[in-house]
Design an enzyme around this catalytic site. Sequence first.
Site, PDB file in Angstrom:
ATOM      1  CD  GLU A   1      -3.235   0.125   2.092  1.00  7.66           C
ATOM      2  OE1 GLU A   1      -2.994   0.619   3.190  1.00  7.66           O
ATOM      3  OE2 GLU A   1      -4.537  -0.389   1.712  1.00  7.66           O
TER       4      GLU A   1
ATOM      5  CG  HIS B   1       8.274 -29.373   1.906  1.00  3.78           C
ATOM      6  ND1 HIS B   1       8.757 -30.692   1.611  1.00  3.78           N
ATOM      7  CD2 HIS B   1       9.011 -28.939   2.931  1.00  3.78           C
ATOM      8  CE1 HIS B   1       9.614 -31.022   2.291  1.00  3.78           C
ATOM      9  NE2 HIS B   1       9.820 -30.069   3.431  1.00  3.78           N
TER      10      HIS B   1
ATOM     11  CE  LYS C   1     -11.705   2.413   1.748  1.00  4.27           C
ATOM     12  NZ  LYS C   1     -10.893   3.139   2.358  1.00  4.27           N
TER      13      LYS C   1
END
Lengths: 433, 433
Positions: free
Chosen positions: A273, A294, A405
Amino acid sequence: MNVDIGNALASVASPGVSRESLERLDDQVGDAHERIERGMADAEHGYEALNLPQRTDPTEIRAAVEPVADAETLLTIGIGGSALGAATITDALAAESDTEAIYLDNVDPAWISQLLENRSLENTAINVVSRSGTTAETLANFLVVRDAFESAGVDWTDRTIVTTGESGPLRNLSDRHDLPSLQVPDGVPGRFSALSAVGLVAAAVCEHDLEALLDGAAAEAETLSGSLFECPAYAYGATAYALDQRGAGINAMVPYAESLETYAEWFAQLWAESLGKDDLGQTPVRALGVTDQHSQLQLYRAGPRDKLVTFVSPGELADRPIPDTGVDELAYLGDSTLADLLEAEFEATEASLAAAGRPNVRVELEGVDEYELGGLLYGMEAACVLAGELYAVNTFEQPAVEWAKKATRGLLGGGDFEEADAVAEKTELRIER
Amino acid sequence: MNVDIGNALASVASPGVSRESLERLDDQVGDAHERIERGMADAEHGYEALNLPQRTDPTEIRAAVEPVADAETLLTIGIGGSALGAATITDALAAESDTEAIYLDNVDPAWISQLLENRSLENTAINVVSRSGTTAETLANFLVVRDAFESAGVDWTDRTIVTTGESGPLRNLSDRHDLPSLQVPDGVPGRFSALSAVGLVAAAVCEHDLEALLDGAAAEAETLSGSLFECPAYAYGATAYALDQRGAGINAMVPYAESLETYAEWFAQLWAESLGKDDLGQTPVRALGVTDQHSQLQLYRAGPRDKLVTFVSPGELADRPIPDTGVDELAYLGDSTLADLLEAEFEATEASLAAAGRPNVRVELEGVDEYELGGLLYGMEAACVLAGELYAVNTFEQPAVEWAKKATRGLLGGGDFEEADAVAEKTELRIER
C-alpha cells in the site's frame, strides 16, 4: 533487528547490487534521511509514525483496557491497518498470554457466525478500531457482534473499547455510552499505526509488555542515520529498492517461526500500500519457513529472476528434542532437536538460493519477544519510508482503493456513484462447465 | 467451475490477450490436450493425477479411518502436497464437521508444543502422510507426537493412520504395528494428490462426502476437450499462460470466502512447484477477499502492470443480516446482509481493476460444498497441466528443492554433502543495530 545483505551483492546473485552501486545509492540515502528527519521534526503526515515510540503513552492504553482485563477472548473488529499491527503482536506472543485474540477482518457471514457460535460472550471483550468510524466492513461486523451480545443478554457497553478518530460515528457512540476510548493518532496512516493505540490495545488486554515493545522500537529509531551501512532499517529498504530497480519486482517475506506468520501479512500491507503506485512498487509475497520450502522453493530457486527473498531468523527458540526412531535412515534426526532442524533448514534454504545466484537478505532477531518485535515493526516501517523516498512516491496515501469503496457503496444503495454503474458493464467471456 | 476471462481481454486490460491471439493459442491447446489425453491413457507419471476421480476408491478410505471415526481432533502430519490438499478440503468445509482438523506442516518447536499442550490425546487421531516415509519434517513431528501420546499413556498404535508409498520406514512401521494404512498412488506428485487418499483421509475422518468430491472432479474431467472455449480449466490455464507471456508474471489468487483461504495456499504450491523452472513460471500470490482490499488493492490497481488477479466467487453463502444503526451515514448498511456486502465488494473490486485496465479472471463456484470443491481442485490441476504443456516444462518434477534437502541433512550430521559445506561459505555484509 540486524540485517545481512551479503547474498544480495552482485558477486553472489543476479540480479544483485554491486558494492560500488551501494556506495552511490548511499548518497541518495543520506538525502532521504534528511527529508525523513525533517518530516519527523515537523510531525508531517506519515513521517509522524516514526515518532510513535516517543509519543505513545502505554499507561493511557493500560488504563483504557482495565475494565476488560479479565477477558478470556478479545474480538478485535478492524480491517487492514486497523487489525494487522495488533494481530502481528498478539499472534507472535500468543504462547505468553491466557487471552485469546481473534480478529474480525473479513465480512464472510459463515465465518462470523462460526466465530460467534458457542462462544461465552460474558468472558469476551470487543475492541473496535476505525479511524473514520465509517469503514463499512468494520461497522457491519461491529453491529453484528453487538447484536449477538444483546441476544445473549450481555451488556456490550461493559465489554467494548473503541479506538477511533476525533469525530465520526464511532466517536459519537463512544461518547453516548461512555465507553473507554483511545484515539488514532493524527498523521499516522493505518499501516504505520502498530505502535500506537491501534496496535497496542490488543497487546495490553493480552498483558504483553507495552514498554518493552516501545523500547525496542526506540532502540531501532536510534539507528536511523545518513548511511545505509550504519542503519539496518535503511540497509534493508535501500537493498530492496536497488534489487527492484534491477529486476526483482517481487519481495517474498519468509519468517522462520510459525508465530511470525501474521508479521508477513503486516509487512505485505505495509509494502504494497505504501509503494504500489505510479506503476511502481515491489509486490510482497508472504511465505513461511519451513512450510513453504515444500511449496515455493522450486520457483524461488529455478523460476524467473524477479525475486528478492527476505528471510527472518527468529533467533533462539524454545526447544523440543526429536525422539530416536531406531530406523537407520533417520538416525541423524535422533541426535537433534526441532530447533536444530529448523535452523539447519533455514541455513540450507538460504544457501541454496545463493548457490543458484538468487538474491536474498537475512533479517535477524534475538528471539521473539516484545523488545525484538518492537524493533522489527519499527525497522520495517523505516525501511518502507526510506524506499518511498527513493522511489519518489507518496508513501502515505492509498488513492487507488477509493474507486471500489464508492462502487460498493453505490451497489448497496448508499448513493449515486458512476463507479457502481461501471460494474454492470462488465465485459464477459464465460466458459461454462 | 465456470470461468469468465472477459476482463483479461486486450480490449479491457493491458497486459491483455486479444480474441485473435486466443484463437491462435487454441491451436496449441488442441495439441496440448492430445498430449494430456495420451498421458492419461498411458497412466504416465503426473498425467495419472487426472485419472484420480476414476481411480480413487472412497470405500477403502472410509474403511481405513473407521477405527478413529470418533476422533474429536485429527492431527495430520505432513508437509507440502501431503498436507495442503487435505487442508483445503477440511478447512473449506470446517463448519460442517464436528472433528477439528489440524495440520502439523512446520517444525517450529514452540508451535508444536502449544498445539500438543492441554489437548486430550485420547480423543485425538494421527494421520501421518509421506510418500517416501523419510521426509525429515514429517518424521520428526511424528516422533514428537508419538512420544507425547506415550507420555500421556495413550496407545498411539490405536489412533494412527498411515498414508505412504509401497516401501520405506513408514510402510515398515505400519506393517509392524498393523496400522490402518493407505497408499500414495503411483505416478501422482504430492501437489496433484488431493483427490487420492493423501487428500481424502482427513475428509473421511471429518465425515465429508467423498463421493461428491470425486463426482465434482469427474464432472470437471468431462469438460476436458481440444478447445479452451469449451473447457473452463483450459480457459483458465491458457489465459494465465498468455498473460504471463505478455508481462503478468504474478498471479494473485483471491477467493472471496474465508473458508477458501487454504485453497489459495494449495494453488500457490500447485502453480509454483509445477511451473517454476527453466527461469519460467508465474509467481502465485495468495490473498483473501475482502480482507486484502485493505492491504493489496492499492498495489494491484496502481502498481506495476505485472499481475493477473484471479477472483474466486464462492456463489451463495449462508447469510446474516446487518442490524440497523440509526446513524445516517451508515443507513445504507442497515438494509443489507453481510453476504450482500461481500458480493458488492467483490463486484466493485473486480470492476475497479478492469476500470484501471488491470487483467483479472473470475472463477465461479455454485457454493462451497464437496461437489464444487472437487471441481475446483480438479479444474486447477488440469489448468496447471495445460499451462505446463504450453510452457514446455516438466510439470511434474521439482528438482530445485534437492539442494537444500542435502544441505540440511549434511548440517545435521546425516552424511557428507558438499552442499552443507557451502553453507559455511556465506558472503556476509552485516548491518547491526
